[in-house]
Design a protein around this motif. Structure first.
Motif, PDB file in Angstrom:
ATOM      1  N   LEU A 196      32.673  42.258  53.605  1.00 27.92           N
ATOM      2  CA  LEU A 196      33.429  42.530  52.379  1.00 27.92           C
ATOM      3  C   LEU A 196      32.854  41.751  51.202  1.00 27.92           C
ATOM      4  O   LEU A 196      32.826  42.252  50.069  1.00 27.92           O
ATOM      5  CB  LEU A 196      34.908  42.186  52.580  1.00 27.92           C
ATOM      6  N   SER A 197      32.374  40.541  51.452  1.00 28.08           N
ATOM      7  CA  SER A 197      31.728  39.761  50.385  1.00 28.08           C
ATOM      8  C   SER A 197      30.475  40.471  49.878  1.00 28.08           C
ATOM      9  O   SER A 197      30.202  40.493  48.668  1.00 28.08           O
ATOM     10  CB  SER A 197      31.371  38.367  50.892  1.00 28.08           C
ATOM     11  N   LEU A 198      29.705  41.061  50.803  1.00 29.85           N
ATOM     12  CA  LEU A 198      28.503  41.795  50.396  1.00 29.85           C
ATOM     13  C   LEU A 198      28.864  43.025  49.570  1.00 29.85           C
ATOM     14  O   LEU A 198      28.271  43.271  48.507  1.00 29.85           O
ATOM     15  CB  LEU A 198      27.705  42.211  51.630  1.00 29.85           C
ATOM     16  N   LEU A 199      29.826  43.819  50.041  1.00 28.36           N
ATOM     17  CA  LEU A 199      30.206  45.021  49.303  1.00 28.36           C
ATOM     18  C   LEU A 199      30.672  44.680  47.890  1.00 28.36           C
ATOM     19  O   LEU A 199      30.299  45.343  46.913  1.00 28.36           O
ATOM     20  CB  LEU A 199      31.326  45.760  50.043  1.00 28.36           C
ATOM     21  N   THR A 200      31.499  43.644  47.787  1.00 24.36           N
ATOM     22  CA  THR A 200      32.060  43.291  46.482  1.00 24.36           C
ATOM     23  C   THR A 200      30.989  42.754  45.548  1.00 24.36           C
ATOM     24  O   THR A 200      30.944  43.114  44.357  1.00 24.36           O
ATOM     25  CB  THR A 200      33.172  42.239  46.672  1.00 24.36           C
ATOM     26  N   THR A 201      30.110  41.904  46.059  1.00 18.77           N
ATOM     27  CA  THR A 201      29.040  41.346  45.229  1.00 18.77           C
ATOM     28  C   THR A 201      28.071  42.436  44.803  1.00 18.77           C
ATOM     29  O   THR A 201      27.615  42.467  43.643  1.00 18.77           O
ATOM     30  CB  THR A 201      28.306  40.239  45.995  1.00 18.77           C
ATOM     31  N   ALA A 202      27.748  43.350  45.708  1.00 16.34           N
ATOM     32  CA  ALA A 202      26.868  44.459  45.351  1.00 16.34           C
ATOM     33  C   ALA A 202      27.511  45.345  44.288  1.00 16.34           C
ATOM     34  O   ALA A 202      26.822  45.847  43.388  1.00 16.34           O
ATOM     35  CB  ALA A 202      26.533  45.281  46.593  1.00 16.34           C
TER      36      ALA A 202
END
Length: 502
Positions: free
Chosen positions: A67-73
């Motif tokens: 979820l951190s990756l999706l949000t940062t992307a």
């Protein structure tokens, strides 16, 4: 003073008071949803192994890292690419993510796995800005001299009755360079607006603890100011902020802020009890996994891979409108992708029928969430590839992956986090009174002492008594009657054992 039952001393914790029930009002949560390896590979594609390595290295649940990756992307893509399922509907890639878990569950390490490369990119942007600023300052010094000379020459010419010389191009150093930002952590709404005015792409707000930030909204704005502003940052629309002490408002073309952070389950429960359903909490994608076993990791995070991927996403350029102003590129859904999305909308309508409260509100937003995540997944695929072909359309594969992630996995996380049946009003009131007891150290009080605090749902004596009865059943309180010859006066004694409970 004669107290009914005075033979029993109400404040003897060792002989007369049982242990208080500290789970009062806590929901009975379902087990954490888990993706199979096959599902995970299908959803996250070229980033699946990176996520596994990062989760193992940080000893954190993989859902936190994903979820951190999706949000940062989503923040890195920003306003450069918006998704269009069909005419009349467009969505920015903005995502809000909330990692739910106990203090030792690995939320912060998971965030670090994704945010550390972001910090490195920001450092590079800072170095670039410093070089640009130094160059501009040198040009500005020369421009000031040229401007002073031109003014002198123009004054002389006018004095002699001659035509003044044209202002030389060198007399203007041009606009001052703007420091590009990717991430912020704690700023006012006005400062966010200023940053977005100069950082057209959008921003990422990251915070270790989200509940305190959400709970403190409007504290400094006189009430009613911050929550509407942050609701607007989810939609990416134009926004105007009027500034105190200035006639010039802040004009933001696209108010877009992605958000990622963590919170503890009890703090989220407290937010849910106090929350009015204005749509802010239900916009958050939540993951609430079980903690992972402690182990010494064998894997290594390839931070360069993420840094390179995020850099490519930030290099995506926007389009221009007919007046030459920046606007997002609109990435349209294929016909089969739009059909798959429409079928998902039908499914959400069925789920809504069995839901209530914030969980129902969250389900209502899931079709838009699928649109956003389809866009993010498509561009995560692109930035991991080497063919250089930009994403030209959202296809049915992207939508299918997003549908599965949102509908079969994240929906169950949302139910685990805040989708339980709403607590009865007396239990909600008991939770509020329990918080007052713990925070204020109450030991003996009356019904009116709670009424006077003006808490929602505890305005009448009947509401307060109903809540107090819940706390009596949970061994938090004991009723104490004082008989003074007339109508007995009722107080409530607090279990002293609560002092020993952290």
């Amino acid at each position: 003073m004669n107290i009914a039952g005075a033979a029993v001393h109400p404040f003897d914790p060792t002989t007369d008071w049982p242990e208080p029930d500290m789970t009062i009002g806590n929901p009975i949560r379902p087990p954490a949803p888990i993706m199979s390896d096959t599902e995970f590979n299908q959803v996250y594609g070229p980033w699946a192994q990176w996520l596994r390595n990062a989760a193992e290295t940080k000893n954190a649940p993989i859902d936190y890292v994903a979820l951190s990756l999706l949000t940062t992307a989503s923040a890195a893509i920003g306003n450069s690419r918006w998704a269009v399922p069909w005419d009349g509907w467009s969505e920015p890639p903005v995502l809000w993510g909330m990692l739910v878990g106990d203090p030792s569950s690995g939320k912060s390490p998971a965030l670090d796995a994704v945010l550390d490369p972001v910090k490195e990119l920001e450092q590079e942007l800072t170095e670039t800005y410093k070089a640009q600023l130094s160059e501009w300052q040198a040009k500005d010094e020369i421009a000031k001299l040229q401007l002073a000379q031109w003014k002198s020459d123009a004054k002389t010419a006018l004095g002699d009755g001659d035509e003044p010389p044209a202002k030389p191009d060198e007399a203007d150093a041009g606009p001052k360079p703007v420091r590009q930002r990717i991430r912020v952590s704690d700023v006012t709404t006005e400062k966010i607006a200023v940053l977005l005015q100069s950082t057209w792409r959008g921003l990422l707000l990251s915070r270790d603890e989200l509940s305190g930030w959400i709970g403190s909204m409007d504290r400094y704005s006189g009430g009613g100011g911050d929550r509407p502003f942050w609701l607007e940052t989810y939609g990416g629309r134009s926004y105007t902020v009027d500034r105190k002490g200035s006639d010039e408002p802040i004009l933001v073309d696209h108010l877009s802020v992605s958000i990622i952070g963590g919170t503890q389950p009890d703090k989220l429960d407290s937010l849910l009890v106090k929350s009015d359903d204005d749509g802010l909490l239900s916009r958050f994608v939540t993951v609430y996994p079980d903690p992972v076993p402690l182990k010494r990791p064998d894997a290594i995070i390839d931070s360069d891979a993420l840094s390179n991927g995020l850099s490519r996403l930030r290099e995506l350029t926007p389009a221009n409108d007919e007046q030459g102003n920046l606007r997002p590129f609109y990435i349209h859904f294929s016909d089969t992708a739009a059909d798959a999305l429409h079928e998902f909308r039908r499914q959400c309508r069925e789920w809504e029928g069995d839901a209530s409260g914030l969980y129902k509100s969250h389900i209502g937003k899931m079709p838009g969430l699928v649109v956003r995540i389809s866009n993010v997944l498509a561009h995560l695929d692109w930035c991991a590839s080497t063919d250089g072909q930009y994403v030209s359309a959202i296809d049915v594969g992207h939508v299918g992956r997003a549908r599965h992630l949102v509908g079969e996995h994240l929906r169950n996380h949302a139910f685990r986090a805040y989708g339980m049946t709403k607590l009865p009003v007396e239990v909600q009131g008991a939770k509020v009174i329990a918080g007052i007891i713990r925070s204020e150290g109450l030991r003996l009080f009356k019904v009116r002492d709670i009424q006077h605090r003006g808490r929602t749902g505890l305005a009448t004596a009947g509401e307060v008594r109903a809540a107090l009865n819940v706390l009596i059943d949970a061994d938090w309180l004991r009723m104490v009657k004082e008989d003074s010859g007339g109508r007995p006066t009722v107080s409530y004694a607090v279990n002293p054992r609560l002092e020993d409970v952290s």
